[in-house]
Design an enzyme around this catalytic site. Sequence first.
Site, PDB file in Angstrom:
ATOM      1  N   ARG A 212     -60.099  22.119  65.354  1.00  0.00           N
ATOM      2  CA  ARG A 212     -60.652  21.782  66.656  1.00  0.00           C
ATOM      3  C   ARG A 212     -61.050  22.861  67.575  1.00  0.00           C
ATOM      4  NH1 ARG A 212     -56.729  17.254  66.508  1.00  0.00           N
ATOM      5  NH2 ARG A 212     -54.910  18.671  67.155  1.00  0.00           N
ATOM      6  N   PHE A 228     -65.313   9.356  63.188  1.00  0.00           N
ATOM      7  CA  PHE A 228     -63.816   9.285  63.010  1.00  0.00           C
ATOM      8  C   PHE A 228     -63.203  10.147  64.003  1.00  0.00           C
ATOM      9  CE2 PHE A 228     -66.012   9.280  58.733  1.00  0.00           C
ATOM     10  CZ  PHE A 228     -65.570   7.906  58.277  1.00  0.00           C
ATOM     11  N   ASP A 250     -65.667   5.974  66.320  1.00  0.00           N
ATOM     12  CA  ASP A 250     -64.540   5.440  65.761  1.00  0.00           C
ATOM     13  C   ASP A 250     -64.509   3.806  65.580  1.00  0.00           C
ATOM     14  OD1 ASP A 250     -61.902   7.081  64.936  1.00  0.00           O
ATOM     15  OD2 ASP A 250     -61.419   4.771  65.258  1.00  0.00           O
ATOM     16  N   ASN A 279     -68.440   1.021  62.592  1.00  0.00           N
ATOM     17  CA  ASN A 279     -68.001   1.535  61.354  1.00  0.00           C
ATOM     18  C   ASN A 279     -68.844   2.628  60.841  1.00  0.00           C
ATOM     19  OD1 ASN A 279     -67.625   1.634  58.446  1.00  0.00           O
ATOM     20  ND2 ASN A 279     -67.712  -0.471  58.244  1.00  0.00           N
ATOM     21  N   ALA A 280     -68.367   3.619  60.714  1.00  0.00           N
ATOM     22  CA  ALA A 280     -69.225   4.887  60.474  1.00  0.00           C
ATOM     23  C   ALA A 280     -70.219   4.846  59.330  1.00  0.00           C
ATOM     24  CB  ALA A 280     -68.102   5.927  60.200  1.00  0.00           C
ATOM     25  N   ASP A 300     -64.140  13.676  59.979  1.00  0.00           N
ATOM     26  CA  ASP A 300     -62.788  13.838  59.589  1.00  0.00           C
ATOM     27  C   ASP A 300     -62.219  12.079  59.173  1.00  0.00           C
ATOM     28  OD1 ASP A 300     -59.970  14.475  59.298  1.00  0.00           O
ATOM     29  OD2 ASP A 300     -59.772  14.682  61.614  1.00  0.00           O
ATOM     30  N   CYS A 340     -58.271  14.401  54.067  1.00  0.00           N
ATOM     31  CA  CYS A 340     -56.817  14.301  53.824  1.00  0.00           C
ATOM     32  C   CYS A 340     -56.158  13.750  52.417  1.00  0.00           C
ATOM     33  CB  CYS A 340     -56.332  13.689  55.294  1.00  0.00           C
ATOM     34  SG  CYS A 340     -56.522  12.203  55.479  1.00  0.00           S
TER      35      CYS A 340
HETATM   36  N1  SAH Z   1     -60.390  13.558  64.115  1.00  0.00           N
HETATM   37  C1  SAH Z   1     -59.353  12.914  64.645  1.00  0.00           C
HETATM   38  C2  SAH Z   1     -58.467  12.100  63.633  1.00  0.00           C
HETATM   39  C3  SAH Z   1     -59.116  11.258  62.637  1.00  0.00           C
HETATM   40  S1  SAH Z   1     -57.933  10.048  61.826  1.00  0.00           S
HETATM   41  C4  SAH Z   1     -58.461  14.070  65.392  1.00  0.00           C
HETATM   42  O1  SAH Z   1     -58.486  15.196  65.316  1.00  0.00           O
HETATM   43  O2  SAH Z   1     -57.773  13.426  66.139  1.00  0.00           O
HETATM   44  C5  SAH Z   1     -59.382   8.966  61.187  1.00  0.00           C
HETATM   45  C6  SAH Z   1     -60.049   7.877  62.369  1.00  0.00           C
HETATM   46  O3  SAH Z   1     -61.018   7.156  61.526  1.00  0.00           O
HETATM   47  C7  SAH Z   1     -58.967   6.671  62.902  1.00  0.00           C
HETATM   48  O4  SAH Z   1     -59.218   6.891  64.190  1.00  0.00           O
HETATM   49  C8  SAH Z   1     -59.604   5.442  62.457  1.00  0.00           C
HETATM   50  O5  SAH Z   1     -59.678   4.416  63.521  1.00  0.00           O
HETATM   51  C9  SAH Z   1     -61.137   5.674  62.007  1.00  0.00           C
HETATM   52  N2  SAH Z   1     -61.602   5.007  61.005  1.00  0.00           N
HETATM   53  C10 SAH Z   1     -61.164   4.485  59.952  1.00  0.00           C
HETATM   54  N3  SAH Z   1     -62.344   3.819  59.024  1.00  0.00           N
HETATM   55  C11 SAH Z   1     -63.347   3.982  59.923  1.00  0.00           C
HETATM   56  C12 SAH Z   1     -64.524   3.595  59.666  1.00  0.00           C
HETATM   57  N4  SAH Z   1     -64.923   2.865  58.556  1.00  0.00           N
HETATM   58  N5  SAH Z   1     -65.642   3.965  60.600  1.00  0.00           N
HETATM   59  C13 SAH Z   1     -65.126   4.613  61.955  1.00  0.00           C
HETATM   60  N6  SAH Z   1     -63.985   4.883  62.095  1.00  0.00           N
HETATM   61  C14 SAH Z   1     -62.888   4.873  61.078  1.00  0.00           C
END
Ligand code: SAH
Length: 396
Positions: A212, A228, A250, A279-280, A300, A340
Site C-alpha cells: 500500500r 478487489f 469490490d 463482480n470484477a 488483489d 495470495c
Molecule cells: N486489497 C485489499 C484486500 C483484498 S481481499 C486490502 O489491501 O485491504 C479480496 C477482496 O476481493 C474482498 O474484499 C472480496 O469481497 C473481493 N472479491 C472477491 N471476489 C470478487 C469478485 N469476483 N469481484 C469483485 N470483488 C471480489
Amino acid sequence: MSLPQVFLRAGRDASLRRRHPWVFTGAVAELRGRAAPGDTVAVHCAKGELLGLGAWSPASQIRVRMWSFEAGEHIDEDFFLRRVMHAVSQRLADPWLQDTNARRLVNGESDGLPGVIADQYDNVVVMQLLSAGAERWRDALIAALRASVACEVFLERSDSDVRAKEGLAPRVVMVAGELPAPLLIREGPVRYEVDCQEGHKTGFYLDQRDNRALMDQLAGEARVLNCFAYTGGFGVRALAAGAQSVVQLDASAPALACAQRQLEHNALAAQRVEHVCANAFGWLREARQQRRRFDVVILDPPKFVAGAAQLRRGTRGYKDINLQALDLIAPGGWLLTFSCSGQVEPRLFQKIVADAALDAGRELSIVRWLHQSGDHPVTAAFPEGLYLKGLLCRVN
Ligand code: SAH
C-alpha cells in the site's frame, strides 16, 4: 511422567531434520502411549532417535505440529511466554513497523508457534487459534500475550474454516475489555477503520502494508483503479498521495461502505472517488469496452487456488483479470498484481502475468517483486509461509 511417543516410518524423518514443523499422517508409524488432541508428544525417527516435541492432532492430516526441536525443552506455560515475547520483541524492534500501530505480533509456524496468530490494532489484540495444539495451550497463550503487549482489549477470533480440519469448533469471544467503535488504526499517513469482529482475517490485510505504501510514489496525479478493494486500503493511500481519481471496486457492499467511511476518517474529498459494487470479471470487461484508462491498476483478488485440484481453474482466473486489466492501463502506467494462493508459486505467477501481457499485446517490465510485509515473516524451514506474491510492472 514420560510423554506419549510418536515413531515415524523408516525414511520419513528428512523434513523434520530440516526443521520443517509438520508431520503428515502418512509419515507416522505408531503412537506409543495415549494422547488426547493437542497433547505434547515426543517424535522419534524409526530407529528411535528423538527429533523433537510437537502437538498431537488426531483429526488432521497434519498429525503433529512441532513446538520444538531442542532436546530437553519442556512444553509448558513458560515455553509459550518465551516464544510469544520473542515474537513481539522482534516486531517492536522492526524498523519498518515504526509508523503504524497495527501489526502481526505472532505469525504461526514462522514464529515457532504453529496455529497461533495474533494481530495488534492499536489497543486491541485479536488472537486466532487454528490447531489442536494451540487450542490445548489457549490459557497459556492468552497469559503470554497479555504479559507481552501493553494492550487492554483482547478478542479471540477463532472462526477460521481451517479449525474444522483439526476437529475444532469455531469460537469468538471477548477475552478482556471492550472494542472501541469505530476501531481506527494508523498506517503511515493514513487512518483506517478496522472491523475485528466481522472483517476478513482478523479484520484487516496487514500483509499488504508495504505494498500500500508504494502508492506514495506511484499515485500522485494518477487515475487509480483499486480492484478487489475490500475496505479501500490501496485506494485511500492513493488519495492521500494525491491521486487524481480512484475507483474502489469490490463485490462486497459492507466492505465498500467501510471504504467510504475511510474518507471521513482521513478528511479526503469524496468527489475524487467512485465506489463500485460489482463482480470484477464483468466490470473489467465493460470498462474495456468503454475504453476507460487508468495510470495505476491494483489487482488483489481473493485466493483463487485453495488446493491442487483448483490450480488450472485458478490459473485461468488470474490470467483473465490480468489480461482485462492490462487493456485499461495507459502507456507508461503501472500494474500491481497479486496472488495470495500458496499453491501458485512465484515463477508460475510471473508466467501467468507474462502470458496475459502477450495476449494483451502489451510490453511489460517487472520493476519489483512484492511480498507480504515483514511482520508476516517466513522462517527458512517453512517455505509455505510465503503465500503473498506480487509484481510491480510498468506497462507500455
Ligand atoms: N486489497 C485489499 C484486500 C483484498 S481481499 C486490502 O489491501 O485491504 C479480496 C477482496 O476481493 C474482498 O474484499 C472480496 O469481497 C473481493 N472479491 C472477491 N471476489 C470478487 C469478485 N469476483 N469481484 C469483485 N470483488 C471480489
